[in-house]
Design a protein around this motif. Structure first.
Motif, mmCIF file in Angstrom:
data_model
loop_
_atom_site.group_PDB
_atom_site.id
_atom_site.type_symbol
_atom_site.label_atom_id
_atom_site.label_comp_id
_atom_site.label_asym_id
_atom_site.label_seq_id
_atom_site.Cartn_x
_atom_site.Cartn_y
_atom_site.Cartn_z
ATOM 1 N N GLU A 151 43.153 42.242 39.479
ATOM 2 C CA GLU A 151 42.411 41.651 40.841
ATOM 3 C C GLU A 151 43.766 40.948 41.743
ATOM 4 O O GLU A 151 43.790 40.419 42.875
ATOM 5 C CB GLU A 151 41.592 40.459 40.723
ATOM 6 N N MET A 152 45.128 41.093 41.052
ATOM 7 C CA MET A 152 46.204 40.590 41.832
ATOM 8 C C MET A 152 46.716 41.326 43.114
ATOM 9 O O MET A 152 47.062 42.560 42.820
ATOM 10 C CB MET A 152 47.204 40.482 40.891
ATOM 11 N N PRO A 153 46.611 40.757 44.155
ATOM 12 C CA PRO A 153 47.232 41.365 45.502
ATOM 13 C C PRO A 153 48.804 41.852 45.131
ATOM 14 O O PRO A 153 49.432 41.209 44.331
ATOM 15 C CB PRO A 153 46.889 40.361 46.447
ATOM 16 N N LEU A 160 50.938 47.008 36.781
ATOM 17 C CA LEU A 160 49.952 47.261 37.824
ATOM 18 C C LEU A 160 50.290 48.413 38.789
ATOM 19 O O LEU A 160 51.571 48.424 39.347
ATOM 20 C CB LEU A 160 49.590 45.961 38.471
ATOM 21 N N TYR A 161 49.374 49.195 39.045
ATOM 22 C CA TYR A 161 49.778 50.448 39.765
ATOM 23 C C TYR A 161 48.925 50.438 41.061
ATOM 24 O O TYR A 161 47.813 50.233 41.215
ATOM 25 C CB TYR A 161 49.256 51.756 39.028
ATOM 26 N N THR A 197 47.612 42.651 50.666
ATOM 27 C CA THR A 197 46.470 42.345 49.965
ATOM 28 C C THR A 197 45.930 43.133 49.077
ATOM 29 O O THR A 197 44.575 42.865 48.461
ATOM 30 C CB THR A 197 45.443 41.795 50.774
ATOM 31 N N ALA A 198 46.516 44.388 48.840
ATOM 32 C CA ALA A 198 45.891 45.354 47.956
ATOM 33 C C ALA A 198 45.893 44.987 46.669
ATOM 34 O O ALA A 198 46.611 44.522 45.997
ATOM 35 C CB ALA A 198 46.713 46.899 48.313
ATOM 36 N N ARG A 199 44.778 45.390 45.982
ATOM 37 C CA ARG A 199 44.401 45.303 44.551
ATOM 38 C C ARG A 199 44.887 46.645 43.802
ATOM 39 O O ARG A 199 44.717 47.656 44.345
ATOM 40 C CB ARG A 199 42.950 45.212 44.202
#
Length: 89
Positions: A5-7, A38-39, A50-52
């Motif tokens: 869930e990390m932006p 994280l991709y 803010t993209a997850r």
């Protein structure tokens, strides 16, 4: 916060490496459990702050075992997942 869930902006600020290959960004993080990727699939464009993440791998002991964005995108397509490429223009 969970990594899935990390932006993007927060992940990039904590990254030990950011891997950009034209298909997306792989933000590599390290914690007590190992390395995580994280991709964010936005092609040549920078992901919105803010993209997850679209996909996550880890933990692994050796970051060299993590795949580049292109390989993960191809893997997901082979599994029948839809195209994750997002357009931010």
């Amino acid at each position: 916060m969970e990594y899935d869930e990390m932006p993007y902006a927060e992940a990039k600020a904590k990254a030990v490496k950011v891997w950009e290959d034209g298909y997306g960004d792989a933000v590599i993080l390290k914690d007590a459990h190992g390395y995580w990727a994280l991709y964010y699939f936005y092609g040549f464009q920078a992901p919105p702050p803010t993209a997850r993440p679209h996909w996550m791998e880890g933990p692994v002991a050796d970051p060299a075992t993590l795949r580049p964005p292109y390989a993960v995108k191809r893997f997901l397509e082979e599994q029948g997942d839809f195209d994750y490429l997002n357009d931010v223009d």
